[in-house]
Design an enzyme around this catalytic site. Structure first.
Site, PDB file in Angstrom:
ATOM      1  N   ARG A  87      38.191  72.495  58.083  1.00 54.59           N
ATOM      2  CA  ARG A  87      37.263  73.621  57.912  1.00 54.59           C
ATOM      3  C   ARG A  87      38.034  74.911  57.682  1.00 54.59           C
ATOM      4  O   ARG A  87      37.470  75.980  57.604  1.00 54.59           O
ATOM      5  CB  ARG A  87      36.422  73.786  59.172  1.00 54.59           C
ATOM      6  CG  ARG A  87      35.667  72.555  59.557  1.00 54.59           C
ATOM      7  CD  ARG A  87      34.694  72.856  60.675  1.00 54.59           C
ATOM      8  NE  ARG A  87      33.645  71.857  60.700  1.00 54.59           N
ATOM      9  CZ  ARG A  87      33.681  70.782  61.466  1.00 54.59           C
ATOM     10  NH1 ARG A  87      34.694  70.569  62.270  1.00 54.59           N
ATOM     11  NH2 ARG A  87      32.698  69.917  61.431  1.00 54.59           N
ATOM     12  N   LYS A  99      39.740  77.799  55.955  1.00 58.23           N
ATOM     13  CA  LYS A  99      39.577  78.435  54.634  1.00 58.23           C
ATOM     14  C   LYS A  99      40.913  78.560  53.903  1.00 58.23           C
ATOM     15  O   LYS A  99      40.992  78.397  52.693  1.00 58.23           O
ATOM     16  CB  LYS A  99      38.954  79.824  54.815  1.00 58.23           C
ATOM     17  CG  LYS A  99      37.515  79.768  55.302  1.00 58.23           C
ATOM     18  CD  LYS A  99      36.603  80.540  54.361  1.00 58.23           C
ATOM     19  CE  LYS A  99      35.145  80.120  54.489  1.00 58.23           C
ATOM     20  NZ  LYS A  99      34.631  80.014  55.857  1.00 58.23           N
ATOM     21  N   ASP A 140      48.082  67.074  58.370  1.00 59.24           N
ATOM     22  CA  ASP A 140      48.375  67.173  59.794  1.00 59.24           C
ATOM     23  C   ASP A 140      49.746  67.808  59.918  1.00 59.24           C
ATOM     24  O   ASP A 140      50.627  67.539  59.096  1.00 59.24           O
ATOM     25  CB  ASP A 140      48.342  65.797  60.458  1.00 59.24           C
ATOM     26  CG  ASP A 140      48.208  65.930  61.964  1.00 59.24           C
ATOM     27  OD1 ASP A 140      47.262  66.615  62.414  1.00 59.24           O
ATOM     28  OD2 ASP A 140      49.049  65.403  62.701  1.00 59.24           O
TER      29      ASP A 140
HETATM   30  P1  IMP Z   1      46.863  71.000  62.584  1.00 60.16           P
HETATM   31  O1  IMP Z   1      47.686  70.387  61.516  1.00 60.16           O
HETATM   32  O2  IMP Z   1      45.858  71.954  62.041  1.00 60.16           O
HETATM   33  O3  IMP Z   1      46.313  69.966  63.514  1.00 60.16           O
HETATM   34  O4  IMP Z   1      47.848  71.941  63.438  1.00 60.16           O
HETATM   35  C1  IMP Z   1      48.622  71.493  64.482  1.00 60.16           C
HETATM   36  C2  IMP Z   1      49.280  72.623  65.254  1.00 60.16           C
HETATM   37  O5  IMP Z   1      50.626  72.747  64.813  1.00 60.16           O
HETATM   38  C3  IMP Z   1      48.692  74.005  65.132  1.00 60.16           C
HETATM   39  O6  IMP Z   1      47.670  74.223  66.037  1.00 60.16           O
HETATM   40  C4  IMP Z   1      49.895  74.880  65.457  1.00 60.16           C
HETATM   41  O7  IMP Z   1      50.058  74.939  66.855  1.00 60.16           O
HETATM   42  C5  IMP Z   1      51.043  74.087  64.887  1.00 60.16           C
HETATM   43  N1  IMP Z   1      51.365  74.539  63.519  1.00 60.16           N
HETATM   44  C6  IMP Z   1      51.205  73.839  62.375  1.00 60.16           C
HETATM   45  N2  IMP Z   1      51.618  74.553  61.306  1.00 60.16           N
HETATM   46  C7  IMP Z   1      52.034  75.735  61.805  1.00 60.16           C
HETATM   47  C8  IMP Z   1      52.564  76.919  61.191  1.00 60.16           C
HETATM   48  O8  IMP Z   1      52.719  77.056  59.961  1.00 60.16           O
HETATM   49  N3  IMP Z   1      52.876  77.917  62.031  1.00 60.16           N
HETATM   50  C9  IMP Z   1      52.713  77.853  63.375  1.00 60.16           C
HETATM   51  N4  IMP Z   1      52.211  76.796  63.993  1.00 60.16           N
HETATM   52  C10 IMP Z   1      51.875  75.738  63.221  1.00 60.16           C
END
Ligand code: IMP
Length: 196
Positions: free
Chosen positions: A9, A11, A71
């Protein structure tokens, strides 16, 4: 234009992934805009590959059109790769990104800079109804800072210093970060794979 449903979701992700797929005559719609908003996909995998697959497959099974999911997370070497797939909930269910950063800095207290090596990882999985599957991985190596620096970005950005730089991601503009980030790299890899 062929529609691809994104299992997110966010953006920012819709725009970034949409820009790449647009070059190949595909248009990205979020799961909400496609009318699939009634369920949450549980991320039960132990790798970024598994979790991105689980998310893309759940939407494919419902929508029957090409789907895409990503992910991502942070791996810290001296913590044996933690927080890894648990990056979002490292400090516990319902925690804030700040809680996660405080926990990580606490665990690394007293550890010298050269041993604070880490990497951000992003895996994008694209699935097609005929069974084809594309998996694009991007990594950004670096170090965990000793304290918070910068107001930009999100998540672990204020405590991550990418390789070859002195600033944290939190101190960079979005353009600077995207040029070297794990997500920038997985998107570039996806673009390569779509072109092949
Ligand atoms: P998801 O891929 O949206 O499940 O993100 C997993 C988690 O990894 C996020 O909530 C952040 O804590 C961390 N994360 C992923 N990519 C980044 C980034 O580019 N900067 C900082 N934290 C990140």
């Amino acid at each position: 234009m062929e529609k691809v449903v994104l299992a997110s979701r966010n953006k920012g992700k819709i725009k970034e992934i949409g820009d790449v797929l647009g070059k190949f005559g595909m248009t990205v719609v979020s799961r909400d805009d496609y009318g699939i908003d009634a369920f949450e996909v549980e991320e039960t995998g132990e790798t970024f590959e598994e979790n991105s697959y689980i998310k893309a497959k759940a939407i494919l099974d419902i929508a029957g059109v090409p789907t895409i999911a990503d992910d991502s997370g942070l791996e810290v070497d001296c913590l044996n790769g933690a927080p890894g797939v648990y990056s979002a909930r490292f400090a516990g269910e319902g925690c804030t990104p700040h809680d996660n950063n405080v926990k990580l800095l606490g665990l690394l207290k007293g550890i010298p800079y050269e041993e604070r090596t880490a990497r951000f990882v992003s895996v994008i999985t694209m699935l097609f109804p005929d069974g084809r599957k594309l998996v694009a991985r991007g990594e950004c190596p670096g170090h965990i800072a000793e304290d918070f620096r910068g107001e930009g970005g999100f998540g672990y950005d204020p405590i991550f210093i990418p390789e070859g730089r002195d600033e944290t991601f939190g101190e960079m503009s979005a353009e600077e970060k995207n040029a070297i980030s794990h997500r920038g790299r997985s998107l570039a890899r996806l673009e390569e794979m779509l072109g092949e």
